[in-house]
Write a protein that holds these residues in place. Structure first.
Motif: not given
Lengths: 486, 486
Positions: A231-235
């Motif tokens: 997965p790619g991740t966003l915060v």
């Protein structure tokens, strides 16, 4: 509520233990209280628990059948359990019961990669099962937070969820069929190995989530998904909880389906930052953090996360950050994963479990902040924002009667707020021994009557987990009658 | 098996009709046999049907409750039904029953786009519902072949599937909660409006697929998906059925999830080509045609279809063709959609419904070809290859007793082959009045006992659809006792 103590084993209790030892072998039947104590309760501090007559650890379905027949003949109730990671006391012993521990039935019977299914025993640890199917390029989605030690059997009994549910659903969505030992010791096979099938009632989904009150699951056939991409991740950090809630609602409305979408409130962020001894980048005014992942792979994942990032910015995020580096993503998620451990710095935690419509998340969080003020305790809210399932977690000192009472009040007040927002009193943990009156309140008298009639139909002697989820004897008056008559 | 005739209405029957008219209004209660005949059966020619006492068409839940209470008091069984598109006789009248028609409860109560859910009454036509939510950018996946006239209530009662199931699941996967009128006329609310929830037994999924035997569903809350992209389409022709089956298995194994994956055998292709008066491009030696769609949009859809095309070529396809033109894709799918209509050129069709593991599809098709030879009838196989759900369709002349018997034999022999391949006797149509002995064979005596105990718990007087799915009186001997005693 009782506490662990020496059991007063009656003559019939001794006879039952002897019969169980004769049928299952001496080592499968434990009465040493030093050992049985450790099987008498799960992870929910509020739930009552009693002293079992014995702990029985069968190694196969026949052993479960023998145990059920022996207990039925002796009139001794059975409390089935797995690893004991539950959060409602559903697996807690009651006085004089047999605790039926399924952890020794821990074989992965079959992985059929061509048909994307597997057959698994209840004692297999969730993570071990996930790892085993991953070696075949397959994915078993349900991932409760305790996935490194909870068992598939407990997951089935509670219809466990997890972080991936927003995209992949909960345990019941992954199960094709079951083997279940019924109250008379007979073996029921439900469901099938095919993807589709409507031959008869959906008994599979009736047993899933029934918290061990209808039978003992000894095998499950589950469907598997293709292994997703890393997965790619966003915060995204918000200085306003309502803005974070608004971002979640907009993501849902726009039809975006991340593979993970978690929310942390200020109390959770503070706890995680203190524990990790690091600034997780949320900034000093940060009131809420959203963490999202997309496992759709490459360009698609990037597009999904960029779209969610734009929504967060539009909703008023102060900071957003996207990475497709897996290690960095895991590091960012670490803040979410350590919250419960971090809260232990302040005291014992008591985690609640309420699910609300996804448009009402911000209201639930602000409701929890209000309750925290009222009871004078720390309440940290973390949750699966993508499906509205929140875990407000109360920190208290259980050695203080006053704090315990306030913690219990907060626990109930949170459920009250959840129901008032159109939610449910449990999103994934279950009812167990702590939310029985809340179940009755949520589903009403007709719902309770149907529950009792199904329980009566499948377990007429009230053998399985008789003090969990609901009582077969609804009013105090009839409970008294029962005591007097027995 | 009985045929429609004038009802012999008893005094108590007249009293019931009078009570129903008093409570629901005169026009809601029909006894004119010209009208009631048309509500006495569904689309399954093999299923028995009787002559109802009356057809009742309530317009709201209270009307359903009044009907159930009146029938319960009079001891008159109720057969609930929607549009009558069913294929098992589950909605067929029995002599002297009340047919409870839900088609006038056809309101879409609510579409909550922000939470991606809707509330719908049972009489709403599937396609009307799909169109209404699509206007809000949302998607209700279940799409049985009769979607332009079947109703949501029938879909719920049978847990209907369709062409999209390979990616989006079946009806039960889309439902969050129900309102159900129980046998005593009380109203049960199951489930909730939240995505997740485990408060109590999963009663929602127990009622879905119960074929009107446990209660009458008067409202459903369903979850909706984001509206998918316009699909791209692939067609692949094989001169060998086993190669087509192999291609399906490889697609599954590779983890590709098309939004549609249908298979047609030679008999289906011939019928469609003759009917459409066109060569659908399969070529003269074509034994099987695969039709796939991907609705993942743009580049992703193209990549998915290219990967499936490569698998088909590797498996031995003689011809493959991919288009992202929607109109052209619909034209290609037309061949699949017209098969049943096309078969009417040759006689009456009798469609079976069997689901097998996806690795066994080719064996099922070749089994059907063998059965066709044995009984000397045309059997065309179409099916949802992506989830192994096949519809072998037998063509026969119902005016010939001999052909009817051979058709019935073929129908049973197909189920036998399905079970021997590890399949189920019904993937999406249900049991109804034609597969009762097959249900017993598939689920066994313990399964039957559990079914009867649940039916007894929820419908102790056997009021709802008493001759569908299974009999409460398992042996002929006890059936005779029942007749003698009544």
């Amino acid at each position: 509520m009782s506490t662990a103590s020496e059991p007063t084993t009656t003559g019939s209790g001794i006879a039952l233990v002897d019969r169980l030892r004769a049928e299952l072998g001496h080592s499968a039947v434990i009465t040493d209280t030093d050992v049985t104590d450790s099987y008498s309760r799960d992870m929910m501090p509020l739930a009552p628990y009693g002293t079992p007559l014995a702990v029985v650890m069968p190694t196969d379905t026949e052993g479960v059948q023998a145990t059920v027949r022996a207990c039925a003949a002796a009139g001794v109730p059975i409390v089935p359990r797995g690893a004991g990671s539950g959060l409602t006391g559903a697996a807690n012993a009651i006085d004089g019961c047999v605790v039926l521990v399924l952890t020794k039935m821990n074989e992965i019977v079959e992985i059929d990669a061509a048909n994307r299914l597997a057959v698994v025993q209840p004692g297999v640890v969730n993570l071990d099962f996930r790892d085993a199917v991953a070696k075949n390029g397959l994915f078993y989605p349900p991932d409760p937070s305790s996935y490194d030690w909870c068992t598939i059997g407990g997951n089935l009994a509670t219809n466990a969820g997890g972080l991936c549910c927003v995209k992949y659903g909960v345990t019941t969505d992954a199960v094709l069929g079951l083997k279940v030992v019924l109250a008379d010791g007979s073996l029921l096979k439900t469901g099938r190995r095919t993807v589709k099938g409507v031959a008869g009632y959906d008994l599979t989904k009736l047993f899933i989530g029934s918290e061990g009150t209808l039978g003992v699951i000894t095998e499950a056939t589950v469907s598997l998904k293709p292994l997703p991409q890393a997965p790619g991740t966003l915060v995204a950090a918000f200085n306003d909880t309502a803005a974070a809630g608004d971002a979640v609602a907009r993501v849902v409305k726009e039809g975006l389906v991340p593979s993970l979408m978690e929310i942390m409130d200020k109390a959770s962020i503070d706890a995680a930052e203190t524990y990790l001894k690091t600034d997780i980048g949320a900034g000093s005014g940060c009131e809420a953090l959203l963490l999202c992942q997309s496992d759709s792979g490459g360009e698609v994942a990037r597009r999904e996360l960029t779209a969610i990032e734009q929504i967060c910015t539009d909703a008023g995020a102060d900071m957003t950050y996207v990475t497709d580096d897996l290690a960095e993503g895991n590091m960012l998620l670490q803040a979410r994963r350590v919250v419960l451990t971090a809260l232990e710095t302040y005291g014992t935690w008591l985690t609640d479990d309420v699910s609300v419509p996804r448009t009402r998340i911000a209201e639930l969080i602000s409701g929890c902040a209000r309750i925290a003020d009222e009871v004078g305790l720390r309440i940290a809210v973390v949750g699966h924002a993508g499906d509205g399932n929140m875990h407000p977690t109360i920190v208290y000192d259980p050695s203080s009667v006053d704090e315990s009472e306030r913690a219990h009040k907060a626990f109930d007040d949170i459920l009250d707020v959840g129901l008032s927002l159109g939610g449910t009193i449990t999103g994934e943990h279950g009812v167990g021994k702590i939310k029985q009156e809340w179940l009755a309140r949520e589903i009403g008298p007709v719902g309770m009557r149907v529950h009792r009639s199904i329980k009566q139909a499948l377990d007429p002697e009230n053998l399985f987990n008789p003090e969990s989820m609901f009582s077969m004897f609804p009013t105090p008056a009839s409970q008294l009658e029962r005591s007097a008559g027995s």
